[in-house]
Motif scaffolding. Structure first.
Motif, short mmCIF file in Angstrom:
data_model
loop_
_atom_site.label_atom_id
_atom_site.label_comp_id
_atom_site.label_asym_id
_atom_site.label_seq_id
_atom_site.Cartn_x
_atom_site.Cartn_y
_atom_site.Cartn_z
N GLN A 68 52.00 46.10 27.76
CA GLN A 68 52.83 44.90 27.85
C GLN A 68 53.20 44.56 29.29
OE1 GLN A 68 55.82 46.16 25.05
NE2 GLN A 68 54.77 45.22 23.31
N LEU A 69 53.41 45.58 30.12
CA LEU A 69 53.65 45.32 31.54
C LEU A 69 52.41 44.74 32.20
CD1 LEU A 69 55.70 48.53 32.41
CD2 LEU A 69 56.55 46.17 32.40
N MET A 70 51.24 45.19 31.79
CA MET A 70 50.01 44.62 32.31
C MET A 70 49.87 43.15 31.91
SD MET A 70 47.48 47.91 31.73
CE MET A 70 45.96 47.07 32.22
N VAL A 71 50.34 42.81 30.70
CA VAL A 71 50.33 41.42 30.25
C VAL A 71 51.15 40.56 31.21
CG1 VAL A 71 51.21 39.86 28.46
CG2 VAL A 71 49.94 41.92 27.80
N VAL A 72 52.37 41.00 31.51
CA VAL A 72 53.26 40.24 32.39
C VAL A 72 52.66 40.09 33.79
CG1 VAL A 72 55.50 40.31 33.56
CG2 VAL A 72 55.34 40.87 31.12
N LEU A 73 52.00 41.15 34.26
CA LEU A 73 51.44 41.14 35.62
C LEU A 73 50.09 40.43 35.70
CD1 LEU A 73 52.38 44.80 36.54
CD2 LEU A 73 53.30 42.73 37.62
N GLY A 74 49.55 40.02 34.55
CA GLY A 74 48.27 39.32 34.55
C GLY A 74 47.10 40.22 34.87
N ALA A 75 47.20 41.49 34.47
CA ALA A 75 46.15 42.47 34.76
C ALA A 75 45.43 42.86 33.47
CB ALA A 75 46.76 43.71 35.42
N PRO A 76 44.24 42.36 33.24
CA PRO A 76 43.53 42.68 32.00
C PRO A 76 42.96 44.09 31.98
CG PRO A 76 42.18 41.28 33.38
CD PRO A 76 43.51 41.37 34.05
N THR A 77 42.83 44.73 33.14
CA THR A 77 42.29 46.08 33.21
C THR A 77 43.16 46.94 34.14
OG1 THR A 77 40.89 45.62 35.13
CG2 THR A 77 39.94 45.19 32.95
N VAL A 78 42.98 48.24 34.03
CA VAL A 78 43.69 49.15 34.91
C VAL A 78 43.34 48.86 36.36
CG1 VAL A 78 43.88 51.58 35.61
CG2 VAL A 78 43.95 50.96 33.18
N GLY A 79 42.07 48.61 36.64
CA GLY A 79 41.64 48.32 37.99
C GLY A 79 42.27 47.06 38.55
N ALA A 80 42.54 46.09 37.68
CA ALA A 80 43.13 44.83 38.15
C ALA A 80 44.55 45.03 38.66
CB ALA A 80 43.13 43.80 37.02
N LEU A 81 45.23 46.08 38.25
CA LEU A 81 46.58 46.33 38.74
C LEU A 81 46.58 46.58 40.25
CD1 LEU A 81 47.97 48.58 35.88
CD2 LEU A 81 48.89 46.36 36.57
N ALA A 82 45.47 47.07 40.78
CA ALA A 82 45.38 47.31 42.21
C ALA A 82 45.30 46.03 43.02
CB ALA A 82 44.18 48.19 42.52
N GLY A 83 45.27 44.87 42.34
CA GLY A 83 45.29 43.58 43.02
C GLY A 83 46.60 42.86 42.88
N THR A 84 47.59 43.51 42.26
CA THR A 84 48.90 42.87 42.10
C THR A 84 49.71 43.02 43.38
OG1 THR A 84 49.77 44.91 41.13
CG2 THR A 84 48.97 43.23 39.61
N ASP A 85 50.71 42.15 43.54
CA ASP A 85 51.57 42.18 44.72
C ASP A 85 52.73 43.15 44.52
OD1 ASP A 85 50.06 40.24 46.01
OD2 ASP A 85 51.27 38.58 45.22
N VAL A 86 52.91 44.07 45.46
CA VAL A 86 54.03 45.00 45.41
C VAL A 86 54.74 45.03 46.75
CG1 VAL A 86 53.10 46.48 43.57
CG2 VAL A 86 52.52 46.96 45.95
#
Length: 363
Positions: free
Chosen positions: A320-338
């Motif tokens: 669900q956190l991946m849904v909010v962040l717009g990350a369809p895959t685990v790898g896509a989380l590495a492109g989120t802004d932190v």
């Protein structure tokens, strides 16, 4: 006369008792750690459909159904054998990988084999990881892998724990040579991990030189084995090492460039308290995240069913956190802004890491 198995068993029982006590103290104090210094930039229209999110990830050449695993804990005594039984059942029911605790007790006395073997007996189809120290010979490591029909071998390195441990090692010069020999000799993938003091870029570089392709940075903030071993000392005279090491977020940031260049897969553990910490670690480049203290505390305090429910809830909330962040895959989380703040931001500045790049990755 005290037997070898009694010595190991007493130590393992002490470790479980002290680890649970430590976790309870931290939870009661609502203790913060450097995961709190990793904050996501919220983009209000980034959300996607939950049905489009995949939790699968690749670790050590294997496809895992989720980027979460139960990390190394225990084994070697009757009590810890029952702990391992509960952990294995929970891993099976939730569908997550599990690592055994150090199998040194079994390698010293085969009579305690059932306390480790239960990990496979209760979880016949799961991904199970054997665990040995860096002094293990290839023959010893093969025995550990064979006992639990392990899918991978985890080698733990723990200089600080050994120094504080009254009966610990005092010579670590052979470890690089031993690790290289194990990588060469063992047929299953090899993962090298710290025990809670962290891995920096020089350590990851050295491990890559030794042929290691998967590293668990295992940083400070979770179960603290310096504190645990100090509690076993007559005068508790190593209390000043209680905050030694780097956090998992700091280690992921420090090792990111060399891991990418040397094609080393990074895993993260140490101080993981909830699903948001898992997603934070994945956003900093980990391919999967392990937890120990929280899961052990749930098992010991509430039982197996509660741990199963906890694991399933964590997987749901990670998705669900991946849904909010717009990350369809685990790898896509590495492109989120932190945003990297506090002492973690200062660590980046001093280590020459551009924290600003992490804040602008989605632009």
């Amino acid at each position: 006369m005290t037997t070898v198995s009694e010595i190991y068993g007493s130590r393992k029982d002490d470790h479980v008792r002290l680890a649970v006590e430590q976790h309870h103290v931290r939870r009661a104090a609502q203790e913060a750690n450097q995961f709190d210094e990793v904050r996501f930039v919220h983009h209000a229209l980034a959300g996607i459909a939950e049905s489009d999110v995949s939790l699968t990830t690749e670790v050590a050449g294997k496809r895992w159904a989720a980027p979460l695993y139960i990390n190394a804990m225990t084994g070697g005594s009757a009590r810890t054998g029952e702990v391992n039984r509960g952990l294995a059942i929970a891993a099976r029911e939730a569908g997550v990988p599990i690592a055994s605790g150090s199998m040194s007790a079994y390698l010293a006395d085969a009579a305690v084999a059932p306390t480790y073997r239960v990990l496979r007996e209760e979880n016949p189809g799961g991904f199970v990881i054997a665990n040995v120290n860096a002094n293990a010979t290839p023959d010893m490591a093969k025995r550990a892998v064979d006992l639990i029909e392990a899918d991978a071998l985890q080698i733990h390195i723990n200089t600080i724990q050994e120094i504080v441990m009254p009966e610990g090692d005092r010579d670590f010069t052979a470890w690089p040579r031993q690790i290289s020999a194990l990588v060469e000799a063992i047929d299953v993938p090899v993962i090298v991990k710290e025990v809670g003091f962290g891995m920096t870029r020089p350590a990851v570089t050295r491990l890559a030189d030794l042929g290691v392709t998967t590293v668990d940075v295992s940083g400070r903030g979770g179960t603290n084995f310096a504190t645990i071993e100090n509690a076993r000392r007559p005068h508790e005279d190593f209390a000043y090492l209680g905050d030694w090491g780097q956090s998992a977020p700091a280690c992921l940031l420090d090792a990111a460039a060399v891991a990418h260049r040397r094609q080393v897969t990074l895993l993260a553990s140490g101080g993981v308290r909830h699903p948001l910490d898992v997603v934070r670690a994945l956003a900093l480049g980990a391919k999967a995240v392990g937890a120990s203290g929280h899961f052990l505390s749930v098992l010991e305090g509430e039982g197996v069913d509660a741990l199963v429910s906890t694991l399933i809830a964590w997987l749901t909330q990670i998705r669900q956190l991946m849904v909010v962040l717009g990350a369809p895959t685990v790898g896509a989380l590495a492109g989120t802004d932190v945003l990297l703040g506090g002492q973690l931001g200062e660590f980046c500045r001093l280590r020459g890491i551009d924290a600003g790049e992490y804040a602008r990755r989605a632009l």
